[in-house]
Design an enzyme around this catalytic site. Structure first.
Site, PDB file in Angstrom:
ATOM      1  N   ASP A  64       0.863  -1.188   0.000  1.00  0.00           N
ATOM      2  CA  ASP A  64       0.000   0.000   0.000  1.00  0.00           C
ATOM      3  C   ASP A  64       0.897   1.236   0.000  1.00  0.00           C
ATOM      4  O   ASP A  64       1.556   1.532   1.000  1.00  0.00           O
ATOM      5  CB  ASP A  64      -0.903  -0.034   1.244  1.00  0.00           C
ATOM      6  CG  ASP A  64      -1.833   1.171   1.324  1.00  0.00           C
ATOM      7  OD1 ASP A  64      -1.691   2.102   0.496  1.00  0.00           O
ATOM      8  OD2 ASP A  64      -2.699   1.182   2.222  1.00  0.00           O
ATOM      9  N   ASN A  91       3.367   6.109  -9.384  1.00  0.00           N
ATOM     10  CA  ASN A  91       2.206   6.122 -10.285  1.00  0.00           C
ATOM     11  C   ASN A  91       0.883   5.837  -9.575  1.00  0.00           C
ATOM     12  O   ASN A  91      -0.175   6.245 -10.058  1.00  0.00           O
ATOM     13  CB  ASN A  91       2.440   5.090 -11.399  1.00  0.00           C
ATOM     14  CG  ASN A  91       1.202   4.825 -12.218  1.00  0.00           C
ATOM     15  OD1 ASN A  91       0.819   5.646 -13.056  1.00  0.00           O
ATOM     16  ND2 ASN A  91       0.536   3.700 -11.949  1.00  0.00           N
ATOM     17  N   SER A 143      -1.139  15.348 -12.887  1.00  0.00           N
ATOM     18  CA  SER A 143      -2.292  15.397 -13.803  1.00  0.00           C
ATOM     19  C   SER A 143      -2.477  16.849 -14.251  1.00  0.00           C
ATOM     20  O   SER A 143      -2.125  17.780 -13.497  1.00  0.00           O
ATOM     21  CB  SER A 143      -3.546  14.935 -13.059  1.00  0.00           C
ATOM     22  OG  SER A 143      -4.705  15.283 -13.787  1.00  0.00           O
ATOM     23  N   TYR A 156      -8.541  15.439  -5.511  1.00  0.00           N
ATOM     24  CA  TYR A 156      -7.612  14.929  -6.531  1.00  0.00           C
ATOM     25  C   TYR A 156      -6.704  16.063  -7.036  1.00  0.00           C
ATOM     26  O   TYR A 156      -5.483  15.897  -7.147  1.00  0.00           O
ATOM     27  CB  TYR A 156      -8.443  14.337  -7.670  1.00  0.00           C
ATOM     28  CG  TYR A 156      -7.655  13.634  -8.746  1.00  0.00           C
ATOM     29  CD1 TYR A 156      -7.154  12.347  -8.563  1.00  0.00           C
ATOM     30  CD2 TYR A 156      -7.427  14.248  -9.981  1.00  0.00           C
ATOM     31  CE1 TYR A 156      -6.454  11.699  -9.576  1.00  0.00           C
ATOM     32  CE2 TYR A 156      -6.727  13.610 -10.988  1.00  0.00           C
ATOM     33  CZ  TYR A 156      -6.248  12.328 -10.780  1.00  0.00           C
ATOM     34  OH  TYR A 156      -5.551  11.691 -11.784  1.00  0.00           O
ATOM     35  N   ALA A 158      -5.894  18.843  -5.541  1.00  0.00           N
ATOM     36  CA  ALA A 158      -4.947  19.251  -4.489  1.00  0.00           C
ATOM     37  C   ALA A 158      -3.795  18.250  -4.394  1.00  0.00           C
ATOM     38  O   ALA A 158      -2.629  18.629  -4.262  1.00  0.00           O
ATOM     39  CB  ALA A 158      -5.681  19.365  -3.148  1.00  0.00           C
TER      40      ALA A 158
HETATM   41  P1  NAD Z   1      -5.996   2.869 -12.714  1.00  0.00           P
HETATM   42  O1  NAD Z   1      -7.078   3.038 -11.712  1.00  0.00           O
HETATM   43  O2  NAD Z   1      -6.275   2.126 -13.964  1.00  0.00           O
HETATM   44  O3  NAD Z   1      -4.687   2.244 -12.042  1.00  0.00           O
HETATM   45  C1  NAD Z   1      -4.215   2.675 -10.783  1.00  0.00           C
HETATM   46  C2  NAD Z   1      -3.500   1.537 -10.108  1.00  0.00           C
HETATM   47  O4  NAD Z   1      -3.061   2.001  -8.815  1.00  0.00           O
HETATM   48  C3  NAD Z   1      -4.411   0.317  -9.865  1.00  0.00           C
HETATM   49  O5  NAD Z   1      -3.762  -0.865 -10.266  1.00  0.00           O
HETATM   50  C4  NAD Z   1      -4.645   0.366  -8.370  1.00  0.00           C
HETATM   51  O6  NAD Z   1      -4.872  -0.916  -7.781  1.00  0.00           O
HETATM   52  C5  NAD Z   1      -3.348   0.984  -7.872  1.00  0.00           C
HETATM   53  N1  NAD Z   1      -3.471   1.527  -6.524  1.00  0.00           N
HETATM   54  C6  NAD Z   1      -4.544   2.188  -5.991  1.00  0.00           C
HETATM   55  N2  NAD Z   1      -4.314   2.477  -4.706  1.00  0.00           N
HETATM   56  C7  NAD Z   1      -3.078   2.002  -4.415  1.00  0.00           C
HETATM   57  C8  NAD Z   1      -2.295   1.987  -3.227  1.00  0.00           C
HETATM   58  N3  NAD Z   1      -2.733   2.537  -2.088  1.00  0.00           N
HETATM   59  N4  NAD Z   1      -1.073   1.398  -3.269  1.00  0.00           N
HETATM   60  C9  NAD Z   1      -0.618   0.829  -4.417  1.00  0.00           C
HETATM   61  N5  NAD Z   1      -1.326   0.800  -5.557  1.00  0.00           N
HETATM   62  C10 NAD Z   1      -2.541   1.388  -5.558  1.00  0.00           C
HETATM   63  O7  NAD Z   1      -5.519   4.366 -13.030  1.00  0.00           O
HETATM   64  P2  NAD Z   1      -4.620   4.967 -14.231  1.00  0.00           P
HETATM   65  O8  NAD Z   1      -5.523   5.723 -15.108  1.00  0.00           O
HETATM   66  O9  NAD Z   1      -3.717   3.933 -14.782  1.00  0.00           O
HETATM   67  O10 NAD Z   1      -3.779   6.047 -13.392  1.00  0.00           O
HETATM   68  C11 NAD Z   1      -2.423   5.893 -13.038  1.00  0.00           C
HETATM   69  C12 NAD Z   1      -1.916   7.228 -12.500  1.00  0.00           C
HETATM   70  O11 NAD Z   1      -2.064   8.234 -13.515  1.00  0.00           O
HETATM   71  C13 NAD Z   1      -2.698   7.742 -11.289  1.00  0.00           C
HETATM   72  O12 NAD Z   1      -1.813   8.398 -10.392  1.00  0.00           O
HETATM   73  C14 NAD Z   1      -3.657   8.739 -11.896  1.00  0.00           C
HETATM   74  O13 NAD Z   1      -4.070   9.709 -10.976  1.00  0.00           O
HETATM   75  C15 NAD Z   1      -2.790   9.318 -12.993  1.00  0.00           C
HETATM   76  N6  NAD Z   1      -3.547   9.985 -14.045  1.00  0.00           N
HETATM   77  C16 NAD Z   1      -4.439   9.293 -14.807  1.00  0.00           C
HETATM   78  C17 NAD Z   1      -5.155   9.972 -15.805  1.00  0.00           C
HETATM   79  C18 NAD Z   1      -6.154   9.275 -16.681  1.00  0.00           C
HETATM   80  O14 NAD Z   1      -6.826   9.975 -17.470  1.00  0.00           O
HETATM   81  N7  NAD Z   1      -6.301   7.949 -16.630  1.00  0.00           N
HETATM   82  C19 NAD Z   1      -4.932  11.335 -16.001  1.00  0.00           C
HETATM   83  C20 NAD Z   1      -4.020  12.001 -15.216  1.00  0.00           C
HETATM   84  C21 NAD Z   1      -3.322  11.318 -14.241  1.00  0.00           C
END
Ligand code: NAD
Length: 248
Positions: A64, A91, A143, A156, A158
């Site tokens: 975590d 990430n 983001s 988010y 913040a």
């Molecule tokens: P996603 O939800 O598909 O994947 C996120 C992963 O993080 C999941 O596998 C989840 O199990 C894991 N996770 C969640 N809480 C966790 C914890 N406490 N410890 C360890 N792992 C944990 O999301 P995504 O779209 O692949 O996003 C990845 C990153 O990119 C994130 O930080 C998200 O905020 C950022 N982001 C995504 C977007 C988008 O449009 N998808 C845009 C900007 C930023």
């Protein structure tokens, strides 16, 4: 020779989505891959297999990222399994969207802890390793919402704005040790995270994007590869957008 031959990368939240794409991209470019997620499941095993098929070492860990002690443990396990960690990609991230009027303290705290405190946890634990080896590239997933804000996502936004401030501070603290720290600010990327957004809102968002499509996880992974490699050896303290022109 590939861009990352002989390097080791740790990517958090990599069972799926953007993290998974980054893991595969760095592996295809020669890096050994340690990756973590909240739990180990079938996705973890499948990703380990996919990475190993690229001819590099791979191991998935349940950890975590919002927990300080679990993050410390994760770094020591990865160092013991891989010897070094050259690249850290923070990430892991979640959303708990709501107008502030309806946002619970629990949803505020969880988003700040998973998205922002995690970056502190992992960077704090890894800095000793990187300082000793006098090399490191830290990449934090912010983001465009952290730059521009977004109604219904104050927690988010913040957390993602906080990541940019933290990134710039680390670049200043760690630059003299040859450790770089940059942030990626994706726009709208098609993953399970954005699949939750209602179709009408997604269509509106796509209309506003100059390139007229959502980004792919691979679009983000290409920038992560650049920032992880020596191609970006004079770039630190930056927040770089991958958003199809949405943020200018
Ligand atoms: P996603 O939800 O598909 O994947 C996120 C992963 O993080 C999941 O596998 C989840 O199990 C894991 N996770 C969640 N809480 C966790 C914890 N406490 N410890 C360890 N792992 C944990 O999301 P995504 O779209 O692949 O996003 C990845 C990153 O990119 C994130 O930080 C998200 O905020 C950022 N982001 C995504 C977007 C988008 O449009 N998808 C845009 C900007 C930023």
């Amino acid at each position: 020779m590939k861009l990352l031959t002989g390097k080791t990368a740790l990517i958090t939240g990599a069972n799926r989505g953007i993290g998974k794409s980054i893991a595969l991209k760095l592996a295809a470019n020669g890096a050994n891959i340690a990756f973590s997620d909240i739990a180990c499941n079938d996705d973890t095993i499948q990703l380990e297999n996919e990475i190993q098929a690229l001819g590099v070492k791979a191991k998935g860990y349940a950890s975590d990222a919002s927990s300080f002690s679990s993050s410390e443990e994760l770094i020591s396990k990865v160092v013991s399994d891989f010897t070094t960690i050259d690249i850290l990609v923070n990430n892991a991230g979640i959303t708990r969207d709501n107008l502030l009027l309806r946002m619970s303290e629990t949803d505020w705290d969880r988003v700040i802890n998973v998205n922002l405190k995690s970056v502190y946890n992992l960077t704090k634990a890894i800095q000793k390793v990187m300082i000793q080896q006098r090399f490191g590239s830290i990449i934090n997933m912010s983001s465009v919402v952290g730059i521009e804000g977004n109604g219904g996502q104050s927690n988010y936004a913040a957390s993602k704005a906080g990541i940019i401030g933290f990134t710039k501070s680390m670049a200043q603290e760690l630059g003299s040790r040859n450790i770089r720290c940059n942030a990626i600010a994706p726009g709208f990327i098609a993953t399970e995270m954005t699949a939750k957004i209602p179709q009408a809102a997604r269509d509106k968002w796509i209309q506003d994007i100059p390139l007229k499509r959502p980004g792919t996880p691979d679009d983000v992974a290409n920038l992560a590869l650049f920032l992880a490699s020596d191609l970006s050896s004079y770039i630190t303290g930056q927040a770089i957008t991958v958003c199809g022109g949405l943020h200018t």
